[in-house]
Design a protein around this motif. Sequence first.
Motif, mmCIF file in Angstrom:
data_model
loop_
_atom_site.group_PDB
_atom_site.id
_atom_site.type_symbol
_atom_site.label_atom_id
_atom_site.label_comp_id
_atom_site.label_asym_id
_atom_site.label_seq_id
_atom_site.Cartn_x
_atom_site.Cartn_y
_atom_site.Cartn_z
ATOM 1 N N SER A 100 0.836 -1.200 0.000
ATOM 2 C CA SER A 100 0.000 0.000 0.000
ATOM 3 C C SER A 100 0.875 1.256 0.000
ATOM 4 N N LEU A 135 -4.544 4.159 1.061
ATOM 5 C CA LEU A 135 -5.082 2.799 1.149
ATOM 6 C C LEU A 135 -4.876 2.016 -0.139
ATOM 7 N N ARG A 136 -4.561 2.722 -1.205
ATOM 8 C CA ARG A 136 -4.380 2.077 -2.506
ATOM 9 C C ARG A 136 -3.004 1.429 -2.589
#
Length: 326
Positions: free
Chosen positions: A16, A52-53
């Motif tokens: 992440s 969060l990606r």
Amino acid sequence: MDAGVFVSRSEAEATSFASALELYAKEVTSKKRSSVSELSRIQAMQRHPLALRSLASIRGSDIATYRDKRLRDGLAPSTVRRELALISHVFTIARKEWRMESLSNPVELIRQPSVDDARERRVLSADVWTQNDGKLVCVHLDELEMIRRHSRSIELPKIMTFAVETAMRRSEITGLQSNNVNLDKRVALLPLTKNGSSRGVPLSSTAVDILKNLAERDDGRCFRSRPDSITKAFADAIADARKAYTEGLFLHLKQKKISQDKIDKRIEADPFLIDLRFHDLRHEATSRLAEIFPLHELTKITGHQDTRMLMRYYHPKTEDLAKKLT
């Protein structure tokens, strides 16, 4: 895979952006001189939804959206550029050192916010009206003297004068060590400056007198104040000085029987003690020194790497240049 050209995306897809920021802070930021400010920037980014990606899923369009949102939130373009530079370096480190060769750098695919933060602020002078025994008295003062008179800090006036005499940065002044000052030779040595190199600063007679009259400190520093305390003391002094200036100006204009509406407009439009920052003293000092030294010598005093950067600080008055013409 047989040809040896296959590059796995699994690690980039499993990592992440928040995790990458945390690792970057540990391995890269912690070794920087500006680690405190960058750590604060990293912590703010880790709270953003983009954190969060996975790294592999972040595209140029995502970074462009991030850029536009930060600008709409009121951040200065220069601040957004610093954030984008941080993101870009995270991706570069991930690709070069964390075995994520498949990653592309999304920051390279977008436009950077344009920045025009060059300032031409010089110290202004004005007629200052004050009450003395019930009578209005006019004294012609510049902004620096006005700020000195209204400073709540005992040390700030000395630091202001020293800044204008030497063109030193705020952090350089507060970090100046007494063992790096040679009063006989009138030189102050700065072992590590903003650009990472050392620099010797010639001291004027006024600067030498200030240093001679400072009390000796246990920590070896010449001045007691810290950078943040200087900024606050300077802002407080400007606020008090501006209030005193406008009060005197109001009484003067009132005596001339000018209408309240015109008085308000006159005071609001008056630039005296407006938009003045401590760093502007470096601008002022550089412009004054430029009247004495040629630019190639001035770069050695101010610490600029080349004359192009120096030109951002060198702002001579046009009327003074005209006087040099025959």
